[in-house]
Design an enzyme around this catalytic site. Sequence first.
Site, short mmCIF file in Angstrom:
data_model
loop_
_atom_site.label_atom_id
_atom_site.label_comp_id
_atom_site.label_asym_id
_atom_site.label_seq_id
_atom_site.Cartn_x
_atom_site.Cartn_y
_atom_site.Cartn_z
CG PHE A 1 31.82 53.80 79.19
CD1 PHE A 1 31.25 54.34 78.04
CD2 PHE A 1 32.45 54.65 80.07
CE1 PHE A 1 31.32 55.70 77.80
CE2 PHE A 1 32.53 56.01 79.84
CZ PHE A 1 31.95 56.53 78.69
CE LYS B 1 28.52 54.32 81.73
NZ LYS B 1 27.55 53.31 81.23
CG ASP C 1 24.35 44.96 76.78
OD1 ASP C 1 24.26 43.73 76.77
OD2 ASP C 1 25.34 45.56 77.23
#
Length: 655
Positions: free
Chosen positions: A350, A367, A464
């Site tokens: 990301f 993030k 994931d």
Amino acid sequence: MKFLAFGLVVLAYLQSFAATDLQLQVTALHEIRMMLIDNRGALGDWNENQLDPCVYSHIMCDQDNNVYAITLSKAGLSGVMSPSIGKLTSLRQLAFDGNLIHGEIPQEIGNLPKLMILQLGNNILNGSIPESFGNLSELQIMDLSQNRLSGNIPISLLKLPSLNDINLGGNRLTGKIPNVFGRLQGLQNLDLDRNGLSGEIPKSLSSLTFLKDIDLSYNSLSGGIPLQLFQVAKYNFVGNHLNCSQNSTPCEGSNGKSGHKTKRWIIFIATAVPLVVAFLSFMFCFRWIRRHRTVQLSLWDISKVNERQDEELVWGIEGKKSGFTLFSLSQLLEATSNFSDENKLGQGGFGPVYKGQFPDGLEVAVKRLASHSGQGFTEFKNEIQLIANLQHRNLVRLLGCCSQGEDKMLVYEYLPNKSLDFFIFDEARKALLNWNKRLTIIEGIAQGLLYLHKHSRLRVIHRDVKASNILLDSGMNPKISDFGLAKLSSSDDTEGNTKRVVGTYGYMAPEYASEGLFSIKSDVFSFGVLVLEIIAGKKNSGFHLHGDFFNLLGYAWQSWKEKRWLQLADASLVTDCCTLAIMRCVNIALLCVQENAADRPTTSDVVAMLSSESMSLPEPKHPAYFHVRVTKEEASPGAEPCSINDVTMTTPRGR
């Protein structure tokens, strides 16, 4: 004449006293107003120059013009609560639920001797529950749910004889459930779910003869459950370490919380109607009805008032329900010291992740979407839509986001011990994880997946699951993170299909990697690989230390067939006290990685097998990829791939 003069003096004195009392109430309400941010104009007529507080919106007064109710539910407020609330000593109802109010709950609320209804749920309040609440002898309903409250449940609450509804769910409370809860003989509803409470369920709860609804789910409770609690009309104990099966009774005896809100409204109406009849005239009633035309606040309404009209944020996210916050870019720049290298925690598909700290001391992980990110805005939006609606102790908590122009950021709770791969794949640090800690991590990941697959409002397939996406809190408890690739499915769907395969080499189930078929069984496969990595302290990808075996699955399978499974385990784990437990986990892991998805257990089966040492386990069939080399995870090249598959190959780092 003397009597007449005396009467006039007394009347003047009483009028002066009444005027003074009104002025005190007006001053208190003005001070409350000054510490709140009124995003929708709900407090527009709270004017200090208006000497009659009873004409203010969202205020109810009795026949003596004393303010006895403040009803500001879902009013679009932010800011903090003023201690001046404690000056309104005639208050019987205080409702600020469903807003974005932060900071600590004022101790001065404990100065309201007549308070009967306290509704502060669905805000972002922090700190501890004030001990002064033990002075609220008339309190009947207390809702502090869906905040960030921490610390122990104060013993002083248990001195409230009239309390019949307690909702403290969705906070960060710790410690044990006080044993003296049994003193609240009128208690009908007790909701303590989704906290960090530990210890055993007090036996004294069995004495609550009027209890109708009890929810202790998703804490860290252990031991047995008092038999009488299974007789309660609605109960929920899932997501703990409790032994529900000892009585052949399920941990949940209701469909979640359906009806809980209705029940609270019934109690509210039953309490409020006599008050209205006793204190309001027809004129007051008419004025109250006219003034209480409130409209439910949506996150989009707040963003319009705050001039955050970024159309990409109109995704139907109800921030009030999840404690979700829209941060400004300037807030995050200040918190992360302008995204300095010193605050950088790591790098993922990301983008980079930074540590931040807000002025109130709250530490977060930010993030930031990289401009070259292969995941991009779709995954950014996907993660917000999913995780903002999920609450579990084994899922990382998303606190909010920022979306201003090209800047897209996600703000999470900060977890100081980084990620699982930081420990298990490092020769020095892996020694810090003994078998008991590794088993706790395995069980926690399984509980988090069970919540995603079965117990959450949304049925989520993560797609994931891997070591770098398991974060560890200060107690080394696991939290599943990174929902950018997750998929929703309805309760009737057993599998889905996609043309765009995403995930990480070494963890993907074969039917997903080759055909794009995903289901809860594909997450179970990833979990099985992860369990083998935790036991061995080695990566599945790039495993080449043992002769002809190209990956960890092949080596584990061969070791199991030859009854040499102990050679698979990390050398630091092999002791007489845990060999059988390790063998059992190897068995469970091999069941999870079987080639045929139909042969793999469900997440519920996995949790049951991990929870019971006496439960017999079937013999596993051969795993997928046991004869195939799985390449080492490495950064994907800058060139555009020819395949339609979008598989992450990033170097795992701690966050």
